[in-house]
Design a protein around this motif. Structure first.
Motif, PDB file in Angstrom:
ATOM      1  N   THR A 196      11.615 -13.602  -1.963  1.00 31.53           N
ATOM      2  CA  THR A 196      12.440 -14.792  -2.190  1.00 31.53           C
ATOM      3  C   THR A 196      12.808 -14.946  -3.662  1.00 31.53           C
ATOM      4  O   THR A 196      13.960 -15.285  -4.000  1.00 31.53           O
ATOM      5  N   LEU A 197      11.856 -14.698  -4.553  1.00 32.78           N
ATOM      6  CA  LEU A 197      12.151 -14.794  -5.983  1.00 32.78           C
ATOM      7  C   LEU A 197      13.182 -13.746  -6.401  1.00 32.78           C
ATOM      8  O   LEU A 197      14.068 -14.024  -7.230  1.00 32.78           O
ATOM      9  N   LEU A 198      13.107 -12.553  -5.829  1.00 30.21           N
ATOM     10  CA  LEU A 198      14.124 -11.539  -6.104  1.00 30.21           C
ATOM     11  C   LEU A 198      15.492 -11.993  -5.609  1.00 30.21           C
ATOM     12  O   LEU A 198      16.510 -11.812  -6.290  1.00 30.21           O
ATOM     13  N   TRP A 199      15.508 -12.595  -4.426  1.00 29.00           N
ATOM     14  CA  TRP A 199      16.777 -13.077  -3.854  1.00 29.00           C
ATOM     15  C   TRP A 199      17.370 -14.197  -4.712  1.00 29.00           C
ATOM     16  O   TRP A 199      18.571 -14.198  -5.016  1.00 29.00           O
ATOM     17  N   ILE A 200      16.543 -15.160  -5.125  1.00 31.68           N
ATOM     18  CA  ILE A 200      17.038 -16.305  -5.890  1.00 31.68           C
ATOM     19  C   ILE A 200      17.545 -15.884  -7.270  1.00 31.68           C
ATOM     20  O   ILE A 200      18.621 -16.308  -7.706  1.00 31.68           O
ATOM     21  N   HIS A 201      16.803 -15.034  -7.955  1.00 33.23           N
ATOM     22  CA  HIS A 201      17.129 -14.718  -9.349  1.00 33.23           C
ATOM     23  C   HIS A 201      18.150 -13.588  -9.499  1.00 33.23           C
ATOM     24  O   HIS A 201      18.868 -13.526 -10.502  1.00 33.23           O
ATOM     25  N   PHE A 202      18.226 -12.693  -8.516  1.00 33.66           N
ATOM     26  CA  PHE A 202      19.140 -11.552  -8.652  1.00 33.66           C
ATOM     27  C   PHE A 202      20.234 -11.532  -7.588  1.00 33.66           C
ATOM     28  O   PHE A 202      21.224 -10.818  -7.753  1.00 33.66           O
ATOM     29  N   ASN A 203      20.050 -12.291  -6.498  1.00 28.20           N
ATOM     30  CA  ASN A 203      21.041 -12.390  -5.421  1.00 28.20           C
ATOM     31  C   ASN A 203      21.612 -11.025  -5.036  1.00 28.20           C
ATOM     32  O   ASN A 203      22.804 -10.766  -5.179  1.00 28.20           O
ATOM     33  N   PRO A 204      20.762 -10.123  -4.535  1.00 23.93           N
ATOM     34  CA  PRO A 204      21.234  -8.783  -4.178  1.00 23.93           C
ATOM     35  C   PRO A 204      22.143  -8.833  -2.958  1.00 23.93           C
ATOM     36  O   PRO A 204      22.194  -9.838  -2.238  1.00 23.93           O
TER      37      PRO A 204
END
Length: 433
Positions: A196-204
């Motif tokens: 989730t943190l990867l999704w929120i901060h980098f929006n892949p």
């Protein structure tokens, strides 16, 4: 003696490959979207549950899917604008249902599908037409379950014994207090928030799909005897196959039968050649190709989709090592200590301790055997035959304790302790990443 043809392994591979092929062809013929949702459900179910198909299993899987969809859409309707609170509650619910999957001594896909569908109905925070989006995802997941169940029942069906039914109502047995179930559930929670943190901060590319895939697949990787390097190898082979197919094969596919042949042979190869766990990661190469009714070939889009899958694989592998040790030798030593503790509780015969030990002594021994088979004995300079003899002594000791045979237990305990002394288990404590 001539082996039967086709073998059971080939039958299982053909069934699964046919179900996967139909999961694409039927939606394409009807103009339905999200066929890949049904395919992912089939891939996960077919590589997780290798037992016989039954209507009852299919029914419970559909119930699990509908439960997840209802809970997921109700949560979105309750918190349409408060994304962080929504994610906190969703993570707790997903962790709970994944814990049920770990603790349940039966078809783990029932509760897994509940957790997966709860995440799949979330459209990366978009609220426009969210109900239709959720219904579509739910329908295609159920469609995949139905196709897999029907193919399993109708193709090479199992014969019923005379006077007996093939399907019986399963007993709902849970190992509620198994430490491994708690550990796996906690790993699931951390994987959810890591992704989730990867999704929120980098929006892949793919958005929340990264979280859904990484979290749901902890069912197989939270504490798995398959080495992470093998998962990467299997997925990379699947990627190479998918790249070859995307560039050279799919542009020349112009009708249904050629697409069906391509999908069937691709899936059959994966199911037959690889073990279930590795087959799952190999077959994920099929959704990477983003098959649609009207194909639009864009290699950049293909690489973006590939990036999503490698990213969620990275998240899984990161939490494979952190925070809990997952090396086979470390887990074997943990289980050995637990086995000794439970055996001591059996001998004490003190209420709750004895009841707990009676329930978890043999499951602990079975896990010891699994992890013992994965230890690199050459690296640790240990004799595999001595470890095998030690495990046989441990099993005899456990059975004598469960049978309440004092004399037999005393003899088995001495044999077990002698076997324990013949092995230098301290060597397994040598640090190795």
């Amino acid at each position: 003696m001539i082996a039967a043809f086709p073998s059971e392994k080939m039958k299982t591979a053909v069934k699964s490959a046919l179900a996967l092929t139909l999961a694409y062809l039927i939606p394409f013929s009807q103009g339905w979207e999200q066929a890949s949702t049904a395919v992912i459900a089939i891939i996960v179910i077919s590589t997780t549950d290798t037992g016989a198909a039954s209507y009852l299993k299919g029914f419970f899987r559909i119930v699990g899917t509908l439960t997840g969809a209802a809970a997921g859409m109700a949560l979105i309707a309750w918190l349409p604008q408060d994304r962080m609170l929504y994610l906190v509650i969703l993570s707790l619910l997903v962790t709970f249902f994944m814990y049920l999957s770990f603790a349940y001594q039966g078809d783990t896909t029932i509760f897994f599908l509940t957790a997966l569908t709860m995440m799949m109905v979330f459209d990366s925070g978009n609220v426009d037409d969210i109900f239709l989006y959720g219904v579509e995802r739910t329908f295609m997941t159920m469609f995949g379950v139905v196709i897999f169940t029907l193919v399993g029942l109708l193709l090479w069906p199992q014969k019923r014994e005379e006077g007996k039914f093939l399907v019986k109502m399963p007993s709902m047995t849970f190992h509620w207090l198994d430490p491994d179930s708690f550990r796996k559930a906690l790993t699931t929670f951390m994987v959810f928030w890591g992704a989730t943190l990867l999704w929120i901060h980098f929006n892949p590319p793919g958005g929340f799909l990264l979280v859904s895939l990484a979290t749901s697949l902890t069912l197989m990787t939270a504490v798995s005897p398959v080495k992470p390097s093998m998962l990467i190898v299997a997925f990379s082979i699947g990627f190479l196959f998918a790249t070859f197919a995307y560039i050279l094969v799919l542009p020349n596919v112009h009708d249904g039968w050629t697409l069906a042949l391509f999908l069937f042979l691709y899936a059959l190869f994966g199911y037959y050649v690889f073990k279930p766990m590795l087959a799952l990661f190999f077959l994920l190469g099929i959704p990477i190709m983003n098959l649609q009714n009207e194909m639009f070939f864009h290699f950049g889009l293909f690489l973006n989709t590939l990036f999503i899958f490698y990213l969620f694989l990275f998240v899984l592998l990161f939490f494979y090592y952190i925070p809990f040790p997952t090396q086979p030798e470390r887990l074997f030593l943990q289980l050995q200590r637990r086995f000794l503790l439970l055996a001591g509780w059996m001998k004490e015969k003190e209420g709750f301790k004895e009841r707990y030990a009676r329930k978890y002594l043999m499951p602990t021994l079975q896990k010891m055997k699994v992890w013992a088979s994965q230890i690199d004995y050459g690296y640790f300079r240990l004799d595999a035959a001595k470890v095998t003899a030690f495990l046989e002594g441990a099993e005899a000791y456990a059975r004598s304790l469960l049978e309440n045979d004092a004399k037999k237990a005393e003899t088995a305990e001495k044999t077990f302790e002698e076997g324990l002394k013949t092995i230098d288990f301290d060597r397994l404590r040598e640090s190795r990443f």
